[in-house]
Design an enzyme around this catalytic site. Sequence first.
Site, short mmCIF file in Angstrom:
data_model
loop_
_atom_site.label_atom_id
_atom_site.label_comp_id
_atom_site.label_asym_id
_atom_site.label_seq_id
_atom_site.Cartn_x
_atom_site.Cartn_y
_atom_site.Cartn_z
N SER A 136 0.83 -1.19 0.00
CA SER A 136 0.00 0.00 0.00
C SER A 136 0.88 1.25 0.00
CB SER A 136 -0.96 -0.03 1.21
OG SER A 136 -1.97 0.92 1.09
N ARG A 202 -12.34 6.85 9.07
CA ARG A 202 -11.93 5.44 9.14
C ARG A 202 -13.03 4.53 8.61
NH1 ARG A 202 -7.16 2.79 9.07
NH2 ARG A 202 -7.15 0.94 10.39
N ASP A 290 -8.86 -6.42 -5.00
CA ASP A 290 -8.51 -5.20 -4.27
C ASP A 290 -9.33 -4.05 -4.85
OD1 ASP A 290 -7.33 -2.93 -3.14
OD2 ASP A 290 -5.31 -3.79 -3.19
N HIS A 319 -8.10 -5.40 -0.21
CA HIS A 319 -6.82 -4.72 -0.01
C HIS A 319 -6.14 -5.17 1.28
CE1 HIS A 319 -3.80 -1.64 -0.46
NE2 HIS A 319 -4.10 -1.12 0.72
#
Length: 352
Positions: A136, A202, A290, A319
């Site tokens: 990432s 989040r 992903d 992911h």
Amino acid sequence: MSSTHIYNHPKQFQLENGKKLRGLQISYQTFGKLNTNKDNVIWVCHALTANADVLDWWKGLFGEKNLFNPQDHFIICATIIGSHYGSTNPLSTNPVTGNPYYLSFPEFTIRDLVQGHQILAEHLGIQKIKVLIGGSLGGQQASEWAIIDGSKIENLILIATNASHSPWGIAFNESQRLAITADRSFYGQQPDGGMKGLKAARSIALLSYRTYEAYGATQLESVNDKTDGFRASSYQSYQGEKLCKRYNAYSYWYLTKAMDSHNVGRGRKSVVDALKSIKSNTLVIGIENDFLFPISEQAFLGKHIPNAEFHSISSAYGHDGFLIETDILTNIIGNFLKESVNKKIVKLHKTA
């Protein structure tokens, strides 16, 4: 086995945008010992909100019984500039004013994060890195480092990452920043500013990290008569609160901006030419489902990095699979490193 350190940089640190940081600190952890030949260094570039304790957050790949074993390797993981975990960040004291930076902290890029790694490596006297690995945002750092100073890196492992951050990824990050800035306390110059916004951010991010199938498997209701209080709702709230207990909204805001800045072609001839300059033995791993970093982005890396080996895996976690599917990663990475050693043996044999 492990130790935590703080490196205090004695010089001003100049960012890509020309601004400077005084009193730069870089927090890092090491595991294992550097061998006599200094050729057993494994350097880990962490993702968005991780800390330097890679044996904790990448269990199954790093640990005493895992592929990257501190008994055999000298493992280094440094927290990046802007991170909540010990390196200079928006909550650090500005030596000019004597107060925390908050929103006066200068914006920075992926290349600035890499420059911090390079300074630390120089401080530690490390001339060669056996394996540089990141997933990432960590993979974005690793690819930039391989372009900037490829002679130092023998093996490069890029997982669930890209050559430039996509409009899709930038849109997700901007949506999270909108959530944070909608919380007026973000502008209140307090360490806990923006926490309600961070919780919402989040929750948005988690939707890009996981998959429809993952939510269906873990959050599906067992009864049909509910009209409120759903498991998926409480899960999103819980994950948001969990991050708020360990992170701050300012670091998160700045680091998403840094991720948006990622483009290996910036200031260079092109993205493709930048990738072609990588000299390390390279392994690229993508996750087929992903949602945030589509597999096409890793295929692009594999196509344009010279002699790169490309693998795709499937994970119900999307992911987040790069942190969870450690058995599969161990098999792929282990075989890649064995092949790398064999290539060196063959080359030495031919030279002789």
